[in-house]
Scaffold this active site. Structure first.
Site, PDB file in Angstrom:
ATOM      1  N   ARG A  85       0.813  -1.220   0.000  1.00 43.19           N
ATOM      2  CA  ARG A  85       0.000   0.000   0.000  1.00 43.19           C
ATOM      3  C   ARG A  85       0.846   1.270   0.000  1.00 43.19           C
ATOM      4  O   ARG A  85       0.439   2.292   0.551  1.00 43.19           O
ATOM      5  CB  ARG A  85      -0.958   0.038   1.201  1.00 43.19           C
ATOM      6  CG  ARG A  85      -2.082  -0.965   1.145  1.00 43.19           C
ATOM      7  CD  ARG A  85      -3.210  -0.447   0.260  1.00 43.19           C
ATOM      8  NE  ARG A  85      -4.336  -1.369   0.274  1.00 43.19           N
ATOM      9  CZ  ARG A  85      -5.436  -1.197   1.015  1.00 43.19           C
ATOM     10  NH1 ARG A  85      -5.560  -0.141   1.769  1.00 43.19           N
ATOM     11  NH2 ARG A  85      -6.401  -2.075   0.964  1.00 43.19           N
ATOM     12  N   ARG A 135      -6.295  11.545  -5.989  1.00 38.46           N
ATOM     13  CA  ARG A 135      -7.540  10.827  -5.659  1.00 38.46           C
ATOM     14  C   ARG A 135      -8.743  11.761  -5.781  1.00 38.46           C
ATOM     15  O   ARG A 135      -9.781  11.371  -6.311  1.00 38.46           O
ATOM     16  CB  ARG A 135      -7.401  10.285  -4.230  1.00 38.46           C
ATOM     17  CG  ARG A 135      -8.638   9.732  -3.580  1.00 38.46           C
ATOM     18  CD  ARG A 135      -8.819   8.285  -3.960  1.00 38.46           C
ATOM     19  NE  ARG A 135      -9.834   7.636  -3.147  1.00 38.46           N
ATOM     20  CZ  ARG A 135     -11.147   7.789  -3.357  1.00 38.46           C
ATOM     21  NH1 ARG A 135     -11.581   8.547  -4.325  1.00 38.46           N
ATOM     22  NH2 ARG A 135     -12.012   7.154  -2.585  1.00 38.46           N
ATOM     23  N   ASP A 143      -6.711  -2.535  -7.457  1.00 36.19           N
ATOM     24  CA  ASP A 143      -7.254  -3.151  -6.243  1.00 36.19           C
ATOM     25  C   ASP A 143      -7.586  -4.604  -6.549  1.00 36.19           C
ATOM     26  O   ASP A 143      -7.852  -4.951  -7.704  1.00 36.19           O
ATOM     27  CB  ASP A 143      -8.508  -2.412  -5.770  1.00 36.19           C
ATOM     28  CG  ASP A 143      -8.818  -2.749  -4.320  1.00 36.19           C
ATOM     29  OD1 ASP A 143      -8.261  -2.094  -3.429  1.00 36.19           O
ATOM     30  OD2 ASP A 143      -9.578  -3.707  -4.085  1.00 36.19           O
ATOM     31  N   TYR A 156     -15.194 -11.149   0.183  1.00 40.73           N
ATOM     32  CA  TYR A 156     -15.894  -9.899  -0.140  1.00 40.73           C
ATOM     33  C   TYR A 156     -17.101 -10.180  -1.039  1.00 40.73           C
ATOM     34  O   TYR A 156     -18.148  -9.553  -0.909  1.00 40.73           O
ATOM     35  CB  TYR A 156     -14.947  -8.912  -0.836  1.00 40.73           C
ATOM     36  CG  TYR A 156     -13.900  -8.356   0.105  1.00 40.73           C
ATOM     37  CD1 TYR A 156     -14.174  -7.261   0.926  1.00 40.73           C
ATOM     38  CD2 TYR A 156     -12.629  -8.924   0.187  1.00 40.73           C
ATOM     39  CE1 TYR A 156     -13.222  -6.759   1.797  1.00 40.73           C
ATOM     40  CE2 TYR A 156     -11.661  -8.433   1.055  1.00 40.73           C
ATOM     41  CZ  TYR A 156     -11.964  -7.346   1.860  1.00 40.73           C
ATOM     42  OH  TYR A 156     -11.026  -6.863   2.728  1.00 40.73           O
TER      43      TYR A 156
HETATM   44  O1  CP3 Z   1      -0.062  -1.419  -2.563  1.00 36.60           O
HETATM   45  C1  CP3 Z   1      -0.310  -0.478  -3.359  1.00 36.60           C
HETATM   46  O2  CP3 Z   1       0.131   0.669  -3.226  1.00 36.60           O
HETATM   47  C2  CP3 Z   1      -1.091  -0.830  -4.609  1.00 36.60           C
HETATM   48  C3  CP3 Z   1      -2.489  -0.667  -4.540  1.00 36.60           C
HETATM   49  C4  CP3 Z   1      -3.399  -1.567  -3.714  1.00 36.60           C
HETATM   50  C5  CP3 Z   1      -4.604  -1.079  -3.164  1.00 36.60           C
HETATM   51  N1  CP3 Z   1      -5.279  -2.133  -2.625  1.00 36.60           N
HETATM   52  C6  CP3 Z   1      -5.050   0.310  -3.221  1.00 36.60           C
HETATM   53  C7  CP3 Z   1      -6.148   0.767  -2.353  1.00 36.60           C
HETATM   54  C8  CP3 Z   1      -3.323  -2.937  -3.415  1.00 36.60           C
HETATM   55  C9  CP3 Z   1      -2.212  -3.924  -3.726  1.00 36.60           C
HETATM   56  C10 CP3 Z   1      -4.529  -3.278  -2.737  1.00 36.60           C
HETATM   57  C11 CP3 Z   1      -4.847  -4.642  -2.295  1.00 36.60           C
HETATM   58  C12 CP3 Z   1      -6.082  -4.889  -1.522  1.00 36.60           C
HETATM   59  N2  CP3 Z   1      -7.292  -4.295  -1.661  1.00 36.60           N
HETATM   60  C13 CP3 Z   1      -6.191  -5.895  -0.555  1.00 36.60           C
HETATM   61  C14 CP3 Z   1      -5.111  -6.867  -0.148  1.00 36.60           C
HETATM   62  C15 CP3 Z   1      -4.089  -6.251   0.739  1.00 36.60           C
HETATM   63  C16 CP3 Z   1      -4.614  -5.794   2.077  1.00 36.60           C
HETATM   64  O3  CP3 Z   1      -4.452  -4.587   2.339  1.00 36.60           O
HETATM   65  O4  CP3 Z   1      -5.113  -6.620   2.825  1.00 36.60           O
HETATM   66  C17 CP3 Z   1      -7.517  -5.854  -0.051  1.00 36.60           C
HETATM   67  C18 CP3 Z   1      -8.114  -6.739   1.020  1.00 36.60           C
HETATM   68  C19 CP3 Z   1      -8.200  -4.832  -0.786  1.00 36.60           C
HETATM   69  C20 CP3 Z   1      -9.635  -4.454  -0.670  1.00 36.60           C
HETATM   70  C21 CP3 Z   1      -9.804  -3.049  -0.265  1.00 36.60           C
HETATM   71  N3  CP3 Z   1      -9.479  -1.970  -1.051  1.00 36.60           N
HETATM   72  C22 CP3 Z   1     -10.352  -2.564   0.948  1.00 36.60           C
HETATM   73  C23 CP3 Z   1     -10.832  -3.428   2.083  1.00 36.60           C
HETATM   74  C24 CP3 Z   1     -10.344  -1.173   0.857  1.00 36.60           C
HETATM   75  C25 CP3 Z   1     -10.926  -0.214   1.850  1.00 36.60           C
HETATM   76  C26 CP3 Z   1     -10.101  -0.087   3.059  1.00 36.60           C
HETATM   77  C27 CP3 Z   1      -9.194   1.078   2.933  1.00 36.60           C
HETATM   78  O5  CP3 Z   1      -7.998   0.929   3.203  1.00 36.60           O
HETATM   79  O6  CP3 Z   1      -9.712   2.150   2.574  1.00 36.60           O
HETATM   80  C28 CP3 Z   1      -9.746  -0.815  -0.383  1.00 36.60           C
HETATM   81  C29 CP3 Z   1      -9.508   0.552  -0.893  1.00 36.60           C
HETATM   82  C30 CP3 Z   1      -8.127   0.896  -1.328  1.00 36.60           C
HETATM   83  N4  CP3 Z   1      -7.345   0.125  -2.116  1.00 36.60           N
HETATM   84  C31 CP3 Z   1      -7.432   2.112  -1.047  1.00 36.60           C
HETATM   85  C32 CP3 Z   1      -6.198   2.038  -1.696  1.00 36.60           C
HETATM   86  C33 CP3 Z   1      -5.123   3.080  -1.749  1.00 36.60           C
HETATM   87  C34 CP3 Z   1      -7.984   3.286  -0.257  1.00 36.60           C
HETATM   88  C35 CP3 Z   1      -9.119   3.876  -1.026  1.00 36.60           C
HETATM   89  C36 CP3 Z   1      -9.105   5.376  -1.132  1.00 36.60           C
HETATM   90  O7  CP3 Z   1      -8.130   5.992  -1.593  1.00 36.60           O
HETATM   91  O8  CP3 Z   1     -10.168   5.930  -0.808  1.00 36.60           O
END
Ligand code: CP3
Length: 345
Positions: A26, A39, A76, A151
């Site tokens: 992340r 964003r 994602d 999910y």
């Molecule tokens: O790592 C990176 O920089 C690359 C991008 C990346 C994101 N999500 C961006 C993201 C990667 C590799 C993921 C993987 C991901 N997404 C996982 C597996 C890794 C982990 O963290 O467990 C999972 C379970 C998800 C599903 C997901 N996406 C959730 C549960 C959420 C909401 C929770 C949160 O942190 O907001 C997301 C959103 C998300 N994916 C964000 C980002 C930067 C935040 C959203 C935003 O900017 O509003």
């Protein structure tokens, strides 16, 4: 450019690099002001993922700021259910939502639309490989079938994945169908990323830790082993990292049975056990993301402990899970500097 030395690829080949290469799960995200700015311009989170101009930009941001050894494609794991028309939404402050899937909908799943839907992601990957510094490893990724299924079944994130665990007990056949389907689609998706320019890929099984012994074997190991088998059959030499969060003592068989090149370790994995796992091959991890929020002694102690136990073997330095929005960007600068000073007197 062939022949360019990429440290993370070298570690995945089993080499020990001193100091170890580093990237953070992340690493592109809300702790960075430049991410929050892009964003806001993109509108919705999925628009950010599917607009190559934006996705390329946010992937570059942490590389520009910190010079990490890997860039991870900005996307994602939930773009797969989105490509399957599950009505995926990201609600600000609430996390992901989608239509909960049932047995009938599982039986009707078709892979036909996935590749076309995810074409913008491939454009992002190929642009990144052209634009990134030659020595920066480009990582693609997907979610593991179990984590994506949790999910899809609940229609949202839950603390313990009770809805998916219950569904698996009540509807074992449909659940198997869902996991096999996701394994096939995800393998295809990873192959496309590799063809577009990804140097290695990571499979995220963030919810592996809630599974019982038999379920871990069936739902975490088997589908990931299947993905890796398909990818390697069609792209021999593909480099793959598998991250099963919470897998604990199962990690030893997890590596053996999935045949991943490297395994990701969360921060609960004891470092002596991690050193043992490292005898079988490369490991990635495992700093507690809260140490990056805390900074100071908590940060330096955590880094030093990992470097001392794992720094003299094949290691990709990383966190034990994604960096959180509260992390101070200056702490990340300190983290990178400290890791990079390892072994330099
Ligand atoms: O790592 C990176 O920089 C690359 C991008 C990346 C994101 N999500 C961006 C993201 C990667 C590799 C993921 C993987 C991901 N997404 C996982 C597996 C890794 C982990 O963290 O467990 C999972 C379970 C998800 C599903 C997901 N996406 C959730 C549960 C959420 C909401 C929770 C949160 O942190 O907001 C997301 C959103 C998300 N994916 C964000 C980002 C930067 C935040 C959203 C935003 O900017 O509003």
């Amino acid at each position: 450019m062939t022949g360019t030395f990429r440290k993370i690829v070298a570690v995945l080949d089993g080499q020990t690099i001193t100091p170890p290469p580093i990237w953070l799960m992340r690493q592109a995200g809300r702790y960075l002001p430049e991410y929050r700015e892009t964003r806001a311009k993109a509108g919705g989170f999925l628009d950010l993922c599917y607009t190559p101009d934006f996705a390329v930009e946010v992937t570059h941001q942490p590389i520009r700021r910190y010079g990490f050894d890997a860039a991870i494609l900005f996307s994602d794991i939930l773009v797969i259910p989105d490509a399957l028309d599950r009505n995926v939404r990201f609600v600000q402050g609430e996390g992901p939502r989608m239509d909960p899937i049932d047995v009938t909908a599982i039986e009707a799943l078709k892979p036909d639309t996935v590749s076309a839907h995810l074409r913008p992601v491939m454009e992002t990957v190929s642009r990144l490989r052209r634009e990134l510094p030659a020595e920066t490893t480009l990582l693609g990724f997907c979610g593991a079938p179990w984590t994506v299924a949790t999910y899809m079944i609940a229609g949202r994130g839950t603390p313990d994945q009770a809805p998916a665990r219950l569904f698996a007990y009540r509807e074992p056949k449909a659940f198997e169908t869902l996991l096999s389907f996701l394994a096939e689609v995800s393998a295809e998706y990873l192959i496309e990323q590799i063809d577009a320019g990804a140097d290695a890929v990571q499979i995220f099984d963030s919810w592996a830790g809630v599974l019982g012994e038999k379920e871990f074997e069936e739902y975490a190991i088997k589908p990931v082993a299947r993905i890796i088998e398909i990818v390697r059959a069609r792209r021999p030499g593909a480099k793959i990292i598998a991250f099963a969060k919470g897998a604990g003592m199962n990690l030893k068989t997890y590596r053996q049975k999935t045949k991943a090149d490297a395994i990701g370790l969360d921060w609960s994995v004891p470092l002596d056990f991690a050193a043992d796992l490292q005898k079988d091959g490369p490991v990635q991890g495992n700093l507690d993301p809260m140490r990056v929020v805390a900074g100071g002694q908590a940060l330096t102690d955590g880094i030093d402990a990992i470097l001392e136990k794992l720094g003299n073997g094949p290691l990709i330095f990383n966190l034990g899970h994604g960096i959180t929005p509260e992390a101070n960007p200056d702490h990340v600068t300190e983290l990178v500097e400290r890791v990079r000073s390892f072994g330099r007197g």
